[in-house]
Motif scaffolding. Structure first.
Motif, PDB file in Angstrom:
ATOM      1  N   LYS A 207      97.816  41.577  92.678  1.00 25.68           N
ATOM      2  CA  LYS A 207      97.333  40.410  93.158  1.00 25.68           C
ATOM      3  C   LYS A 207      98.411  39.482  93.604  1.00 25.68           C
ATOM      4  O   LYS A 207      98.346  38.911  94.691  1.00 25.68           O
ATOM      5  CB  LYS A 207      96.787  39.490  91.973  1.00 25.68           C
ATOM      6  N   HIS A 227      90.792  40.934  99.491  1.00 25.89           N
ATOM      7  CA  HIS A 227      90.177  41.116  98.322  1.00 25.89           C
ATOM      8  C   HIS A 227      89.026  42.132  98.523  1.00 25.89           C
ATOM      9  O   HIS A 227      87.843  41.480  97.875  1.00 25.89           O
ATOM     10  CB  HIS A 227      90.064  40.138  97.335  1.00 25.89           C
ATOM     11  N   SER A 249      86.295  38.851  91.309  1.00 22.82           N
ATOM     12  CA  SER A 249      86.430  39.683  90.193  1.00 22.82           C
ATOM     13  C   SER A 249      85.237  40.011  89.333  1.00 22.82           C
ATOM     14  O   SER A 249      84.514  38.980  89.096  1.00 22.82           O
ATOM     15  CB  SER A 249      87.399  39.037  89.439  1.00 22.82           C
ATOM     16  N   LYS A 253      82.603  45.679  92.342  1.00 23.78           N
ATOM     17  CA  LYS A 253      83.506  46.310  93.260  1.00 23.78           C
ATOM     18  C   LYS A 253      83.823  47.684  93.017  1.00 23.78           C
ATOM     19  O   LYS A 253      83.683  48.614  93.816  1.00 23.78           O
ATOM     20  CB  LYS A 253      84.814  45.426  93.615  1.00 23.78           C
ATOM     21  N   ASP A 278      89.639  47.485  95.168  1.00 24.03           N
ATOM     22  CA  ASP A 278      89.974  46.128  94.964  1.00 24.03           C
ATOM     23  C   ASP A 278      90.611  45.503  96.282  1.00 24.03           C
ATOM     24  O   ASP A 278      90.415  44.288  96.484  1.00 24.03           O
ATOM     25  CB  ASP A 278      90.951  45.946  93.873  1.00 24.03           C
TER      26      ASP A 278
HETATM   27 MN    MN Z   1      90.040  42.006  91.971  1.00 20.95          MN
END
Ligand code: MN
Ligand code: OXD
Length: 594
Positions: A207, A227, A249, A253, A278
């Protein structure tokens, strides 16, 4: 280690002088070193070795109980000027941030080893890739980085004597939430993270670098760091179309990236290939298309809900060489989580290490989960049965369609196609989703999460929207953009759409639209599929439910427009006027004036 990067050496020495480790160990990426560090971490209890017959190469780890998700409130973008971080980020002036963190870092590694991890985001040597070096006092971090990124000597070779790298410093320190900071200095290409041991806060390639720092660099260099998952849909004639998809999040995904076609579609010859689950880094190729790589080499997926029915590819991926964090631990040295495979165990140790049994409740009578809702697996991407043969192509894969997805129980239709790129930027900019367990905060609350980047954009979000608009002008063959919501419910709270493998039907419609081949109805929101434009082979899906999935309740949408107006207003003069234009145009359409 044999390398000649003076700046790197100098920085490692400076950081070591501050953190005062007993020794410094360079991570070379070899199996031998990984095994030796694993043995050491098992000895100290930092990780637990799982049953090596049933789960070869697998390890188990528990974080501190107050350190189980990304702490967005303690995450800062430290640019010289506050307005460059923007209203959606926490900001601290760089000097103050360094000073405060220096206090926590000073002496934090006494009695510990400092590991130096040279890593590449993206295939080593690819023009897409970026190099970072993470210093950490956690073997757990080293072992995770070895899975999630390309690590070691080859990266130092690629860096050479003068290569640019992101300086990433991490210390667990005392794991004290009151002395926890996740600091980004985009102007210095530097990340400092202290006081946490949770993946999203400490695996600094993910991240912190691949999204927050990279998004800042991407704007300067004319590309996109997003993302987004990346998947390929193979058609019966062998042609493969690639889709990139942004979802907040814990909105599926990983499941979508590893989709298994339902039997009837598989029989026709459709296949889905996983490129990433991701993060996508996307650049304009020489052919004028948008090309994407997955900068990571592993999956850091949410465990609960992962099972053979919903995601058999993930289940196969995590059978070996996987690190499980905050799941339940069974007496036979295997792991378990809610909505996973296998019967509920009669006894286990929960994610806190406490004895657990079915039906256990806390002092308030609330059911206790065995695994934390944000418990995770870290697994090599190469082990995924659906991994694309092209997942490590240095030039990436060409993107045909982009999906923006969120989790909304009402309101948002299953799918609609945006009218054009500018409309798509507005749709992405105003998307909102229900909060999940991946971040601290109230689960279920609806919040705006533009392009699923709210917690990950390393600069002013208004400038980010402008960057998207500018990119649209530069991409000759723009991907078509679709807004999706797999999570709409009926009045009784039941999901209206079966999701998972059936989502392929929706992907196929979108790809057919990209070829100008499928029918759609024009609505105030965008183009919606007709019932008959979907391939229904093998699925009995009522027409009435299809209508429910796409119903537009004007009053609720007008209320949503109010929320969107307030959200956009925070960006003031910096917001591109194109977004206000699109906002007014949607309102106009919703009020039936078109
Ligand atoms: Mn993520
Ligand atoms: C993740 C997240 O771990 O978004 O991918 O939290």
């Amino acid at each position: 280690m044999n390398h000649h990067h003076k700046e790197l050496d100098k920085w490692v020495k400076e950081m070591a002088a501050m953190c005062q480790p007993d020794k410094i160990v360079w991570i070379d990426g070899s199996d031998a070193q990984r095994k030796q560090l694993t043995a050491e971490a098992i000895k100290t209890g930092e990780v637990i070795e799982l049953n090596q017959e049933l789960l070869p190469g697998c390890l188990y780890h528990r974080t501190a109980v107050n350190d189980v998700a990304r702490t967005e409130g303690l995450t800062y973008i430290c640019t010289a000027r506050e307005e460059d971080a923007g209203t959606t980020n926490n900001w601290m002036p760089p000097e103050k941030a360094y000073d405060q963190a220096r206090e926590y870092f000073t002496g934090a590694m006494k009695g510990r080893t400092m590991y130096v991890i040279p890593f590449s985001m993206g295939p080593v040597g690819s023009a897409f890739s970026k190099i970072g070096v993470e210093l950490t006092d956690s073997i757990y971090v080293v072992l995770n980085m070895l899975i999630m990124t390309r690590v070691g000597t080859s990266v130092l070779d690629a860096l050479g004597a003068n290569g640019v790298f992101t300086k990433c410093l991490h210390s667990k320190a005392d794991l004290d939430i009151n002395k926890r900071l996740i600091l980004h200095f985009p102007e210095d290409n530097t990340i400092w993270s202290v006081g946490s041991g949770y993946g999203g806060n400490v695996l600094l390639g993910k991240k912190c670098l691949a999204l927050r720092i990279a998004s800042y660099q991407a704007r300067q260099e004319g590309w996109l760091a997003e993302h987004m998952l990346i998947l390929g849909v193979e058609h019966p004639d062998g042609q493969i179309d690639y889709i990139a998809g942004a979802f907040p999040s814990a909105c599926g995904k990983t499941n979508l990236a590893m989709l298994v076609p339902s039997p009837d579609l598989a029989k026709k010859g459709y296949k889905v290939w996983t490129v990433g689950d991701d993060i996508a880094w996307m650049r304009i190729g020489p052919d004028g298309r948008l090309w994407a790589i997955n900068p990571e080499s592993g999956f850091f997926g949410v465990a609960p809900g992962t099972n053979s029915k919903f995601n058999p590819n993930a289940v196969a991926t995590i059978k070996r060489n996987t690190i499980f964090t905050n799941t339940a631990l069974l007496p036979n040295g295997t792991v378990w989580w809610e909505q996973g495979d296998g019967d509920q165990p009669v006894q286990a140790l929960d994610w806190r290490g406490q004895p657990w049994y079915p039906g256990k409740t806390d002092e308030h009578g609330k059911k206790v989960d065995a695994a934390h809702a944000n418990s995770r697996f870290t697994a090599p991407a190469s082990q995924c049965p659906s991994i694309s043969p092209h997942w490590q192509d240095p030039q990436g894969v060409p993107i045909t369609a982009i999906f923006f997805g969120t989790r909304r129980a009402r309101l948002a239709p299953l799918i609609y196609q945006c009218f054009d790129w500018q409309h798509a930027v507005y749709v992405g900019a105003t998307m909102s989703s229900e909060r999940t367990a991946a971040q601290f905060g109230k689960i279920g609350e609806v919040r705006h999460d533009p392009m699923a980047m709210l917690p990950f954009c390393g600069y002013n979000m208004a400038d980010y929207f402008r960057h998207w608009l500018e990119m649209g002008k530069k991409i000759l063959h723009r991907p078509k953009v679709f807004r999706v919501n797999w999570f709409r419910r009926d009045d009784d709270g039941n999901f209206l759409w079966p999701g998972f493998g059936e989502n392929l039907r929706i992907l196929l419609w979108a790809l057919a639209r990209c070829r100008g081949q499928a029918n759609a109805i024009r609505t105030p929101l965008g183009w919606v599929p007709t019932y008959d434009s979907i391939d229904w082979d093998g699925l009995q899906f009522p027409r009435a439910s299809w209508s429910d999935l796409h119903a537009i309740h004007t009053e609720e949408w007008l209320e949503e427009q109010n929320q969107n107006r307030q959200f956009l207003a925070q960006f003031g003069q910096r917001l591109p006027s194109e977004l206000w234009y699109e906002h007014a145009a949607r309102e106009f359409r919703l009020r039936g004036h078109e």
